[in-house]
Design a protein around this motif. Structure first.
Motif, mmCIF file in Angstrom:
data_model
loop_
_atom_site.group_PDB
_atom_site.id
_atom_site.type_symbol
_atom_site.label_atom_id
_atom_site.label_comp_id
_atom_site.label_asym_id
_atom_site.label_seq_id
_atom_site.Cartn_x
_atom_site.Cartn_y
_atom_site.Cartn_z
ATOM 1 N N ASP A 19 0.884 -1.132 -0.107
ATOM 2 C CA ASP A 19 -0.002 0.340 0.045
ATOM 3 C C ASP A 19 1.157 1.031 -0.006
ATOM 4 O O ASP A 19 1.291 1.399 0.435
ATOM 5 N N TYR A 25 1.053 5.668 0.968
ATOM 6 C CA TYR A 25 0.447 6.959 1.251
ATOM 7 C C TYR A 25 1.029 8.266 0.837
ATOM 8 O O TYR A 25 2.457 8.170 0.387
ATOM 9 N N LEU A 68 -4.258 13.188 4.798
ATOM 10 C CA LEU A 68 -3.128 12.132 4.587
ATOM 11 C C LEU A 68 -3.691 11.141 3.042
ATOM 12 O O LEU A 68 -5.163 11.163 3.134
ATOM 13 N N HIS A 94 -4.418 8.167 0.292
ATOM 14 C CA HIS A 94 -4.092 6.694 -0.033
ATOM 15 C C HIS A 94 -4.390 6.682 -1.042
ATOM 16 O O HIS A 94 -5.548 6.474 -2.046
ATOM 17 N N TRP A 97 -5.444 9.181 -5.962
ATOM 18 C CA TRP A 97 -5.631 9.233 -4.060
ATOM 19 C C TRP A 97 -6.724 9.685 -4.114
ATOM 20 O O TRP A 97 -6.738 10.573 -3.755
ATOM 21 N N GLU A 112 -8.097 10.106 3.175
ATOM 22 C CA GLU A 112 -8.333 9.488 4.860
ATOM 23 C C GLU A 112 -8.035 9.912 5.795
ATOM 24 O O GLU A 112 -7.338 11.180 5.734
#
Length: 341
Positions: free
Chosen positions: A263, A265, A276, A278, A285, A288
């Motif tokens: 993953d 980030y 933030l 992900h 993107w 989060e």
């Protein structure tokens, strides 16, 4: 990178690997100097020159060519030649490496082992059946596949070359993959952010005093939200406040890309706030809202902090207390709550 496997007049196979931008004409020119017969097809081509001449010719063009005697311990390898003078003369021209299928300990003649003991040993991925595909390989340590990266790796085989069946090292489960910074003094020629891709193994930032090394460290600290740690020295906190107040404009931003297993980030920081993200399966993107410093473990030390750890009583204990594994503050809160119950 283009490459060819040559057959010499002494019935030896030699691999030549060329720089990425070498064209077909240059490769044909290189082969042409070794007296190729006109009547044979490429896959049947036996050159009129011996191993010594070919290795010497490649070394004279060493900026563009890597020369490697192929499968030296197997059929049509140079060690099948019983003429020790021919073998010694070939290695006197200093090939960049040798392809070794077995192990050096299995080579019967002492002089042959001595000829290759200080050279890089590689193994090609050549497979002659479906079952053999993927079983033979060489792992090369370099930031990205390139001729120059391979050339440097062959100079340090102990640390940069691994042959099958030995296992290749695997990158860690977490990694900072990219740093992107745009500030007053940190921007590219197009007024965009400066981007730095980081290796999963090791990245060194080298520069003179005032060139921005500490800027990168503090940018990582801000991007990963490690700027409110009460264990930071007072001088470090002052530096961070000055960094925030003076180094950034309204459109400035820090972006840190962080990999956790598979993953990816992205954590951003600017004067308006922190975000933030992900990366989803489509490569875009998603926002989060579940940030926790324990999700993104990292240790950040300035030169001054390292000095304090080495010289001041209790400094190293503070490092341990502030780590995500120990998290002394959280433990203390839990301990206090249990006492009150």
């Amino acid at each position: 990178m283009p490459g060819v496997e040559l057959t010499t007049s002494d019935n030896t196979h030699i691999i030549a690997i060329f720089r990425e931008d070498i064209n077909t004409a240059r490769i044909e020119q290189f082969i042409g100097q070794f007296d190729p017969p006109r009547s044979q097809k490429n896959h049947q081509l036996v050159l009129g020159s011996g191993s010594h001449s070919i290795i010497k010719g490649a070394r004279q063009s060493s900026d563009d060519i890597l020369i490697i005697p192929a499968h030296v311990d197997r059929i049509k390898g140079i060690f099948q030649n019983t003429n020790q003078i021919i073998v010694n003369n070939a290695f006197a021209e200093k090939p960049h490496a040798v392809e070794l299928i077995g192990n050096i300990e299995d080579i019967g003649l002492t002089y042959q082992r001595a000829l290759i003991e200080n050279l890089a040993h590689v193994k090609g991925s050549d497979a002659h059946s479906i079952e053999e595909m993927g079983r033979s390989y060489t792992w090369v340590k370099m930031s990205e596949p390139s001729f120059d990266g391979l050339k440097v790796a062959l100079l340090d085989p102990k640390h940069c070359i691994i042959r099958s069946p030995d296992d290749c090292p695997q990158p860690g489960s977490v990694q900072i993959t990219k740093i992107s910074i745009k500030s007053k003094l940190c921007k590219n020629d197009g007024n965009g952010p400066i981007e730095i891709d980081l290796s999963p193994w090791y990245t060194a930032i080298i520069g003179s005093r005032g060139s921005g090394k500490s800027t990168l460290v503090e940018a990582i600290r801000l991007g990963l939200r490690r700027d409110n740690n009460k264990y930071l020295p007072t001088d470090q906190l002052k530096l961070l406040r000055s960094f925030k107040d003076n180094a950034f404009e309204p459109d400035s931003e820090i972006s840190i890309e962080y990999r956790k297993v598979e993953d990816l980030y992205k954590l951003t920081w600017n004067q308006s706030g922190e975000m933030l993200y992900h990366k989803n399966v489509n490569g875009t993107w998603d926002i989060e809202n579940t940030f926790s410093s324990s999700r993104f473990p990292v240790s950040i030390y300035s030169q001054k902090m390292l000095y304090e750890i080495a010289t001041e009583n209790g400094a190293f204990l503070s490092v341990i207390d502030s780590s995500d594994d120990v998290n002394y503050d959280e433990w203390l809160d839990q301990h206090t709550n249990l006492q009150l119950e």
